[in-house]
Design a protein around this motif. Structure first.
Motif, PDB file in Angstrom:
ATOM      1  N   LEU A 123      25.139 123.472  67.476  1.00  0.00           N
ATOM      2  CA  LEU A 123      24.394 124.283  66.514  1.00  0.00           C
ATOM      3  C   LEU A 123      22.919 123.916  66.539  1.00  0.00           C
ATOM      4  O   LEU A 123      22.063 124.753  66.245  1.00  0.00           O
ATOM      5  N   LYS A 124      22.636 122.680  66.928  1.00  0.00           N
ATOM      6  CA  LYS A 124      21.244 122.244  67.038  1.00  0.00           C
ATOM      7  C   LYS A 124      20.499 123.098  68.065  1.00  0.00           C
ATOM      8  O   LYS A 124      19.375 123.538  67.827  1.00  0.00           O
ATOM      9  N   GLU A 142      19.406 124.282  61.143  1.00  0.00           N
ATOM     10  CA  GLU A 142      20.670 123.749  61.650  1.00  0.00           C
ATOM     11  C   GLU A 142      21.641 123.503  60.502  1.00  0.00           C
ATOM     12  O   GLU A 142      22.839 123.781  60.622  1.00  0.00           O
ATOM     13  N   ALA A 187      20.140 126.650  66.663  1.00  0.00           N
ATOM     14  CA  ALA A 187      19.100 126.656  65.625  1.00  0.00           C
ATOM     15  C   ALA A 187      17.712 126.606  66.252  1.00  0.00           C
ATOM     16  O   ALA A 187      16.822 127.373  65.866  1.00  0.00           O
ATOM     17  N   ARG A 188      17.535 125.735  67.219  1.00  0.00           N
ATOM     18  CA  ARG A 188      16.226 125.593  67.866  1.00  0.00           C
ATOM     19  C   ARG A 188      15.840 126.870  68.607  1.00  0.00           C
ATOM     20  O   ARG A 188      14.713 127.358  68.476  1.00  0.00           O
ATOM     21  N   GLU A 229      25.421 125.051  60.061  1.00  0.00           N
ATOM     22  CA  GLU A 229      26.611 124.210  59.865  1.00  0.00           C
ATOM     23  C   GLU A 229      27.473 124.749  58.730  1.00  0.00           C
ATOM     24  O   GLU A 229      28.702 124.748  58.815  1.00  0.00           O
TER      25      GLU A 229
END
Length: 139
Positions: A28-29, A39, A32-33, A43
């Motif tokens: 997810l990081k 992030e 998100a980025r 989650e």
């Protein structure tokens, strides 16, 4: 009917996982980025998607999330219902006069039809064969 950030960002997660389908887990990081999103918020959205059987989590150093099914088998309606609840343009239509009731039902059914016939695979490949301008939507 207005789709909230829950539905929009949840759809973003699912589209990103569909793009990487078969390549292993995606964190997810990274999602998100790449999409300039929180992030932490992603989650929160992953849990109901996982509980609904749409995604699976993979633990470990190279872990992350993967789609639980082929992108051709998951519709945008599946995702929106999990995150937003039932698809309805108005609450309490049973109290409306018959003409209004019929309108709300037609609107609901049209939205459901679009959501239930649009798969993740469709969204990943949308516009592949045409210029971007030809599929922009204006209201």
């Amino acid at each position: 009917m207005k789709i909230s950030t829950k539905g929009r960002y949840g759809l973003t997660i699912m589209i990103e996982l569909a793009r990487k389908f078969g390549e292993g887990p995606t964190s997810l990081k990274v999602i998100a980025r790449e999409n300039d999103l929180s992030e932490h918020y992603l989650e929160q959205l992953a849990a109901p998607l996982r509980n609904a059987g749409l995604i699976r989590s993979i633990r470990g150093a190279y872990g992350g999330y993967v789609l639980a099914k082929d992108p051709k088998e998951i519709t945008s309606g599946d995702i929106i219902r999990v995150l937003e609840g039932p698809i309805t343009p108005v609450e309490g239509i049973e109290d409306e006069e018959p003409a209004k009731q019929a309108l709300w039902i037609r609107i609901r059914d049209a939205v459901k039809d679009v959501l239930d016939t649009t798969t993740l695979d469709d969204l990943v490949h949308y516009g592949d064969d045409e210029p971007r301008e030809s599929y922009m939507f204006y209201i």
